[in-house]
Design a protein around this motif. Structure first.
Motif, short mmCIF file in Angstrom:
data_model
loop_
_atom_site.label_atom_id
_atom_site.label_comp_id
_atom_site.label_asym_id
_atom_site.label_seq_id
_atom_site.Cartn_x
_atom_site.Cartn_y
_atom_site.Cartn_z
N ALA A 133 -47.53 -1.43 -74.37
CA ALA A 133 -47.28 -0.96 -75.73
C ALA A 133 -46.00 -1.60 -76.22
CB ALA A 133 -47.18 0.57 -75.77
N GLN A 134 -45.96 -1.92 -77.50
CA GLN A 134 -44.76 -2.54 -78.08
C GLN A 134 -44.44 -1.88 -79.40
OE1 GLN A 134 -44.93 -6.80 -78.43
NE2 GLN A 134 -42.89 -6.97 -79.32
N TYR A 135 -43.17 -1.66 -79.62
CA TYR A 135 -42.66 -1.07 -80.86
C TYR A 135 -41.71 -2.08 -81.48
CZ TYR A 135 -40.40 2.39 -83.93
OH TYR A 135 -39.90 3.08 -85.00
N ILE A 136 -42.07 -2.59 -82.66
CA ILE A 136 -41.22 -3.53 -83.41
C ILE A 136 -40.53 -2.72 -84.49
CG2 ILE A 136 -41.15 -5.64 -84.78
CD1 ILE A 136 -43.77 -6.46 -83.45
N GLY A 137 -39.23 -2.47 -84.32
CA GLY A 137 -38.51 -1.57 -85.20
C GLY A 137 -37.97 -2.20 -86.46
N SER A 138 -37.28 -1.39 -87.24
CA SER A 138 -36.82 -1.81 -88.57
C SER A 138 -35.81 -2.94 -88.49
CB SER A 138 -36.23 -0.61 -89.32
OG SER A 138 -35.17 -0.03 -88.56
N GLU A 139 -34.96 -2.95 -87.45
CA GLU A 139 -33.97 -4.01 -87.35
C GLU A 139 -34.64 -5.37 -87.14
OE1 GLU A 139 -31.01 -3.23 -84.48
OE2 GLU A 139 -30.31 -1.37 -85.42
N ALA A 140 -35.65 -5.41 -86.27
CA ALA A 140 -36.37 -6.67 -86.04
C ALA A 140 -37.11 -7.11 -87.30
CB ALA A 140 -37.34 -6.51 -84.88
N GLY A 186 -50.32 -11.11 -76.59
CA GLY A 186 -51.67 -10.56 -76.56
C GLY A 186 -52.28 -10.34 -77.90
N VAL A 187 -51.57 -10.73 -78.97
CA VAL A 187 -52.08 -10.57 -80.33
C VAL A 187 -52.32 -11.96 -80.92
CG1 VAL A 187 -51.62 -9.66 -82.64
CG2 VAL A 187 -50.83 -8.40 -80.62
N ILE A 222 -47.97 -1.70 -81.40
CA ILE A 222 -49.14 -2.37 -80.85
C ILE A 222 -49.48 -1.70 -79.53
CG2 ILE A 222 -50.13 -4.54 -80.04
CD1 ILE A 222 -47.05 -4.80 -82.13
N LEU A 223 -50.72 -1.25 -79.39
CA LEU A 223 -51.17 -0.58 -78.17
C LEU A 223 -52.36 -1.33 -77.59
CD1 LEU A 223 -50.62 1.86 -80.54
CD2 LEU A 223 -50.59 3.16 -78.42
N LYS A 224 -52.37 -1.45 -76.26
CA LYS A 224 -53.45 -2.15 -75.57
C LYS A 224 -53.85 -1.36 -74.34
CE LYS A 224 -50.49 -5.46 -75.91
NZ LYS A 224 -49.66 -6.68 -75.78
N GLY A 225 -55.01 -1.71 -73.79
CA GLY A 225 -55.47 -1.02 -72.59
C GLY A 225 -55.70 0.46 -72.83
N ALA A 226 -55.38 1.27 -71.83
CA ALA A 226 -55.63 2.71 -71.93
C ALA A 226 -54.81 3.36 -73.03
CB ALA A 226 -55.33 3.39 -70.59
N ALA A 227 -53.68 2.75 -73.42
CA ALA A 227 -52.85 3.32 -74.47
C ALA A 227 -53.57 3.35 -75.81
CB ALA A 227 -51.55 2.53 -74.60
N ALA A 228 -54.59 2.49 -75.99
CA ALA A 228 -55.32 2.42 -77.25
C ALA A 228 -56.45 3.43 -77.35
CB ALA A 228 -55.88 1.01 -77.47
N VAL A 229 -56.77 4.10 -76.23
CA VAL A 229 -57.92 5.01 -76.23
C VAL A 229 -57.67 6.20 -77.15
CG1 VAL A 229 -59.25 6.60 -74.77
CG2 VAL A 229 -58.71 4.30 -73.96
N ARG A 230 -56.43 6.65 -77.26
CA ARG A 230 -56.15 7.84 -78.06
C ARG A 230 -56.44 7.63 -79.54
NH1 ARG A 230 -50.03 9.49 -78.93
NH2 ARG A 230 -51.04 10.53 -80.68
N SER A 231 -56.44 6.37 -80.01
CA SER A 231 -56.60 6.11 -81.44
C SER A 231 -58.06 5.99 -81.82
CB SER A 231 -55.84 4.84 -81.83
OG SER A 231 -54.47 4.97 -81.49
N GLY A 232 -58.81 5.10 -81.17
CA GLY A 232 -60.22 4.94 -81.44
C GLY A 232 -60.52 4.62 -82.90
#
Length: 737
Positions: free
Chosen positions: A56-63, A81-82, A142-152
């Motif tokens: 999982a990746q979090y691209i915040g406001s500063e970036a 991976g994107v 950005i979520l991948k693998g099992a982390a993406a299952v919660r969204s569907g």
């Protein structure tokens, strides 16, 4: 159908009541701030992303502020991976894929804004004819693998969650930026808001953009776009120190886009000679998009153990894309692949006189609507040795795509298009596709010392319908010519685990099921895969990073025929590709040199290596696949991706340089050397940005995108070679308080 699901719709509330009445197993400490307790949000912070038992990746406001990007594809190049494929050069209609999912119109991934499905019709037709403006986002997840299952519902590749500007904590805060660039480009963004002592809060935000476009139309004319986006948030927080803490937020948004955009590209010879050229036959091509968004959110923290988040939402999108469809005797892609063999048709495209009705322009008139309700219940229990973070969520969603289209016929005369035979409304396509879905998700995050286990289970129950009407102006007043109904249900399990090592190192891995539902009227099977990943993460102050090996094993890969993939088949038709595999490596690293010094040097990098192939042989009318032989590589999937960024930051100034390398990729499935007409070569795109604080909080900004003026082929789909945007310089100012 609704009655069958009514017990499930009250499931969260029933469990909530039972848990609230039960004695606490142990005292827990949850930050009692309902503004940050919204469980509809996916990750929520960079710190939380580092705790996820999966990639999982979090691209915040500063970036995001470094380059003031308005193109989401440029933002996502820093995420391993994107994969992105440019289309218009501005990112208004992005094509995004994750871990080999396919990139056409983002239709193979889940896209959300603030945790809510945001595609025009996320189940029935998830095409990206509307995509939220990147300028309005405060973060990207950005979520991948099992982390993406919660969204569907789409879990084969992953999910992207765009986080909009939050209501600021201060009594009053604001931001404004204005950049002026080449091609009469104007990029404006401003917001004003605050949280009052009486609990009321508000945010008013707007994005205003326009450009004349970088392409040069034969005979003159516009190739740019205009975009106006407005968003209002109104909130009330009840927190007296007694009783439950609650927050209610109303969101109202509208987006309008006008773009002189086309699907018509260039022949390879013309691309080499003048890559920014546009043929005369595209002079009437124009896209209008209108999008409205309404959301009502409620968050309540009953005590320090239990909280509940709920959102009601509706968004409507209309789009009319009037664009060249074909010429008499051949499709556009066929003509541009071999202009010598179709010299007559090529002459008409480039402004030569033609017979009546020689050019067909389609009014791609479509409307979409989506609405639903989503709720998520959270319970945290801390024991002496084991703690649990339980989450149960439910979502009811319905959406619809309505096509009512006609074709008009033209002739080319003296370089101008002249209408010769107008089409009757509804004569080209007259149908409605719809979806109704119930989904549930149950997960637990179990912490045992340094070990975290994260089992999760999602269930999707989807009912799809396609209704075809007579292709006449009054076809809707008659009985349908065809009705196709399909029901799909799927259990989607996922399991992640992580082990915290010493000195900020963490091992993690996950396994999950990938699933993509079919479209309305499709006779294709659902897309299914088994997804695996194993990685290591480091977080040691100035140094952070992640390396992941992934392997997605498809039991059935599905392709969908769309105009944006080149057509050549029935639009909306889906094809079973059978078995396929996608594997690779992802890595990202961030380090700030001289972190505590007067001048800091942030350095970042991400890398992706991908290997993907079909595991069976078959034939199809899907242009990207064609006749496939076992071992053929998947199209539009570069083997190598690399992104590098280096910066320097002082007290009053900063400068940042980034470089993106995109390896070559094939446009049609195949093996061995890529044929010249099916090859998209590698490219290096360099961006430079700088800022200087003039006084107080007023900053001077400057940036150059594609600094080296790289001429590169973005894609040949749907119809001919399409260029990336050339070097473009901007200068402006921003102010915040």
């Amino acid at each position: 159908m609704l009655s069958r699901h009514l017990p499930g719709s009250f499931l969260c509330m029933a469990i909530l009541s039972a848990l609230h009445a039960a004695p606490a197993h142990a005292e827990v400490a949850i930050a009692p701030d309902p503004a940050t307790l919204d469980r509809i949000q996916v990750i929520g912070s960079a710190a939380r992303a580092r705790e996820v038992s999966g990639a999982a990746q979090y691209i915040g406001s500063e970036a995001l502020a470094d380059f003031e990007y308005t193109d989401i594809q440029r933002v996502l190049r820093q995420a391993p991976g994107v994969y992105v494929v440019e289309e218009d050069g501005y990112g208004l209609r992005p094509n995004i894929g994750i871990r080999g999912s396919g990139i056409d119109r983002n239709s193979r991934i889940t896209v959300m804004e603030d945790g809510v499905l945001i595609a025009p019709a996320a189940y029935a037709a998830p095409a990206a004819y509307y995509f939220p403006p990147a300028a309005r986002m405060s973060a990207v997840e950005i979520l991948k693998g099992a982390a993406a299952v919660r969204s569907g519902p789409r879990t084969t590749g992953g999910a992207i969650n765009l986080i909009s500007t939050p209501i600021p904590d201060a009594n009053l805060g604001g931001y404004a930026s204005l950049l002026l660039g080449q091609d009469d480009t104007v990029l404006g963004h401003a917001w004003l808001g605050g949280q009052q002592d009486n609990g009321f809060g508000f945010l008013i935000e707007t994005v205003q953009q326009r450009s004349d476009g970088f392409k040069q139309l034969d005979g003159g004319g516009g190739t740019g776009y205009d975009l106006q986006d407005a968003l209002v948030k109104l909130a009330y927080t009840h927190d007296t120190g007694e009783g439950p803490m609650q927050r209610v937020e109303l969101r109202l948004g509208r987006n309008d886009q006008d773009a002189d955009e086309t699907y018509l590209g260039l022949s390879d010879a013309d691309f080499r000679a003048t890559p920014d050229r546009r043929y005369a036959a595209s002079q009437l091509d124009h896209l209008d998009v209108e999008h409205t968004d309404v959301q009502l959110r409620h968050t309540i923290a009953f005590d320090d153990r239990i909280d509940l988040s709920t959102v009601l939402y509706r968004h409507d999108t209309t789009r009319a894309w009037y664009k060249l469809q074909d010429v008499t005797g051949a499709g556009l892609g066929t003509v541009l692949d071999d202009p010598a063999a179709f010299a007559e048709q090529y002459g008409w495209l480039t402004g030569g006189d033609s017979p009546d009705d020689a050019l067909r322009i389609r009014n791609n008139n479509r409307s979409y609507d989506a609405r639903g309700a989503q709720t998520a219940l959270g319970l945290r229990i801390d024991g002496d040795r084991v703690s649990h973070q339980l989450q149960l969520s439910a979502r009811y969603h319905e959406d619809e795509e309505d096509r009512f289209q006609q074709d008009d016929r033209y002739r080319m005369q003296d370089g101008r298009l002249v209408l010769t035979t107008p089409g009757l409304p509804g004569s080209q396509d007259n149908r409605v596709g719809s979806a109704e879905a119930w989904s549930y998700y149950l997960a637990d995050e179990i912490t045992i010392g340094r070990l975290t286990l994260a089992p999760g289970l999602r269930y999707e129950d989807i009912r799809l319908e396609r209704v075809d009407y007579a292709r006449t102006p009054d076809g809707r007043q008659q009985a349908p010519t065809g009705v196709t109904r399909t029901e799909v249900d799927q259990w989607i399990p996922g399991f992640g685990a992580s082990w915290a090592l010493a000195d900020g190192w963490t091992l993690f891995g996950s396994v999950s099921r990938g699933f993509n539902p079919p479209g309305p009227g499709s006779d294709a099977a659902p897309e299914r895969s088994r997804n695996h990943e194993l990685g290591v993460r480091v977080d040691r102050g100035a140094l952070s990073g992640e390396a992941v090996a992934f392997y997605n094993d498809y039991s059935n890969l599905v392709g969908t025929c769309t105009e944006s993939t080149g057509g050549g088949c029935s639009i909306g038709q889906q094809f079973d590709g059978g078995e396929a595999r996608v594997g690779g490596l992802e890595a990202r690293l961030s380090w700030t040199a001289n972190r505590d010094g007067a001048v800091r040097y942030p350095l970042r990098a991400s890398y992706t290596w991908t290997d993907a192939e079909f595991r069976n042989s078959f034939g199809s009318d899907f242009e990207e696949w064609g006749d496939v032989t076992r071992g053929d590589a998947l199209p539009y999937l570069p083997e190598q991706l690399l992104w590098l960024s280096a910066g320097a930051e002082g007290e009053r100034w900063s400068t940042d340089l980034s470089a993106s390398y995109v390896g070559e990729m094939r446009e049609v499935a195949g093996q061995g050397a890529i044929p010249a007409g099916e090859r998209v070569g590698s490219a290096v795109i360099v961006d430079l940005a700088a800022s200087w604080r003039i006084a107080g909080r007023l900053e001077l900004l400057g940036k150059v995108e594609n600094l080296l003026d790289e001429t590169y082929l973005a894609a040949r789909r749907p119809n001919g070679a399409r260029p990336g945007r050339p070097r473009t310089a901007f200068v402006g100012m921003r102010y915040r308080f």
